[in-house]
Design an enzyme around this catalytic site. Structure first.
Site, PDB file in Angstrom:
ATOM      1  N   GLY A  26      -1.205 -16.012 -17.263  1.00 26.87           N
ATOM      2  CA  GLY A  26      -0.923 -16.980 -18.324  1.00 26.87           C
ATOM      3  C   GLY A  26      -1.015 -16.347 -19.702  1.00 26.87           C
ATOM      4  O   GLY A  26      -0.146 -16.547 -20.552  1.00 26.87           O
ATOM      5  N   ASP A  27      -2.068 -15.555 -19.927  1.00 30.84           N
ATOM      6  CA  ASP A  27      -2.220 -14.861 -21.205  1.00 30.84           C
ATOM      7  C   ASP A  27      -1.068 -13.886 -21.438  1.00 30.84           C
ATOM      8  O   ASP A  27      -0.522 -13.796 -22.537  1.00 30.84           O
ATOM      9  CB  ASP A  27      -3.539 -14.086 -21.223  1.00 30.84           C
ATOM     10  CG  ASP A  27      -4.753 -14.993 -21.239  1.00 30.84           C
ATOM     11  OD1 ASP A  27      -4.955 -15.697 -22.237  1.00 30.84           O
ATOM     12  OD2 ASP A  27      -5.490 -14.996 -20.248  1.00 30.84           O
ATOM     13  N   SER A  28      -0.715 -13.143 -20.394  1.00 28.08           N
ATOM     14  CA  SER A  28       0.333 -12.124 -20.542  1.00 28.08           C
ATOM     15  C   SER A  28       1.687 -12.762 -20.810  1.00 28.08           C
ATOM     16  O   SER A  28       2.471 -12.249 -21.620  1.00 28.08           O
ATOM     17  CB  SER A  28       0.394 -11.254 -19.289  1.00 28.08           C
ATOM     18  OG  SER A  28      -0.824 -10.567 -19.103  1.00 28.08           O
TER      19      SER A  28
END
Length: 403
Positions: free
Chosen positions: A174-176
């Site tokens: 999700g962060d990436s």
């Protein structure tokens, strides 16, 4: 184009101020730095980015994560919670092209670093803002880590085995994804700025970045009422496309769902009868009888060694692969031929291996110029050059704990 110019990368000359922590903001900065941007990372002068300490193991007391996500960046220790730190940040941003931040919405405004204030000083400024839920809406002020974005964006629910709770993908996807959308937004905003001379804000929400890759999940429900469920290693209705056992307990991934590829697979299996079997003769039939077909293939693969299967399927033109782990990547000839893994000097580790820069550009490829720097390694250099700080001023700021 000269060799020197090409080696600098396509974003050479672009000045980026990175003000985020952990992954969602810093991975955006890493992408821009990989392709030649000068990325100046502002960190808490006492502790730095938590990524300096994160990781399952800490060889020589250092995180193996930091050399990667901190690579190609300059580290400046600066306390943004102090008026003097905020003043220096404004001076740095006045000469920058891009600001990347992933604080909770409102933090930049509290520090006097709103886009409105900064763009009044620098109209060409582009600001990439990465947050859990975006800068607006009823959830904007909620804490939002990557796993929350994965849940709200729909990814967590469909990941894992159908008879078990939802599973984690295995990386901070999700962060990436949010970082990649932010970087993509920066490049689009740069193109717009070339035409208009004006910067703008990129508002990248974690949950929306996950939602963006969820294929037809929403549309299928809207049109048919079908809610996609967890299906483990198979893609329902697409067969054969699964992981199958090999002798010795290893697994092989085989994708043979197209008609012509399935024909080649049956040839490799010595089972041409499967091609004309009414259950498997076409795409729809194979999808309907997926479990039966998988059982037949698993019986065939289970008695053979993985290397032999891979060689046979390659010969027959059937897509297949082992399950790659880090040791496999370091030994694989495709990885080596394309230099997908590079080795770079490190002041403590000596040499450190990491993934290269992707995608590959023919004329101006990106590259790993150095691994993640020490905390505050470039403070004096950057503040003297870009904020006009004298040696005396730097010494004063250091006494006060601002840098």
């Amino acid at each position: 184009m000269s060799e020197t110019e090409a080696a600098r990368g396509p974003l050479a000359g672009l000045v980026v101020i990175e003000m985020g922590t952990l992954i969602a903001g810093p991975f955006c900065g890493q992408i821009l730095g990989d392709f030649g941007a000068e990325v100046i990372k502002i960190e808490d002068p006492r502790k730095g980015d938590p990524m300096r300490q994160w990781g399952r193991s800490l060889p020589k007391g250092l995180s193996p994560w930091w050399p990667v996500i901190g690579r190609n960046k300059k580290s400046v220790g600066l306390d943004l919670r102090t008026p003097e730190g905020q003043e220096i940040a404004r001076a740095l941003i006045a000469g920058a092209d891009v600001v990347v931040e992933n604080f909770r919405p409102g933090a930049m405004e509290k520090w006097g670093l709103s886009y409105e204030a900064l763009s009044a000083q620098n109209p060409r400024l582009i600001m990439a803002r990465v947050s859990g839920f975006g800068q607006t809406g009823p959830y904007a002020q909620r804490a939002g880590y990557g796993l929350i974005g994965e849940a709200m964006g729909g990814l967590r629910y469909v990941t894992g085995e159908p008879d078990r709770p939802p599973a984690r993908v295995g990386i901070s996807i999700g962060d990436s994804l949010a970082a990649m959308h932010a970087a993509m937004g920066v490049l689009m905003a740069l193109h717009h700025r070339d035409r208009t001379g004006r910067g703008q804000v990129i508002d990248a929400a974690l949950y929306e970045s996950v939602l963006a890759v969820m294929e037809n999940l929403v549309t299928e429900y809207d049109l048919t009422g079908y809610v996609r469920e967890r299906s483990g290693s198979v893609l329902p209705g697409i067969a054969p496309s699964n992981a199958y056992p090999c002798a010795g307990g290893e697994l092989i991934l085989i994708g043979g769902n197209g008609d012509t590829v399935f024909a080649r697979l049956t040839e490799a299996m010595g089972r041409p009868d499967l091609r004309t079997d009414p259950r498997f003769a076409d795409h729809a039939g194979r999808g309907k009888h997926q479990a039966e077909l998988d059982a037949i293939i698993a019986e065939w693969t289970g008695g053979q060694a993985l290397p032999d299967l891979l060689a046979l399927l390659e010969e027959k033109g059937v897509p297949a692969s082992r399950m790659f782990r880090a040791p496999d990547m370091l030994e694989d000839p495709q990885y080596r031929a394309r230099e997908a893994i590079v080795e770079t000097p490190h002041p403590v580790f000596g040499q450190v291996k990491m993934q290269n820069v992707f995608p590959k550009l023919s004329d101006t490829p990106g590259r790993v110029r150095w691994p993640g720097p020490e905390l505050g390694q470039h403070t004096d250099e950057v503040l003297a050059e870009r904020a006009g700080c004298t040696a005396e001023r730097l010494a004063e700021l250091r006494r006060k704990g601002v840098v």
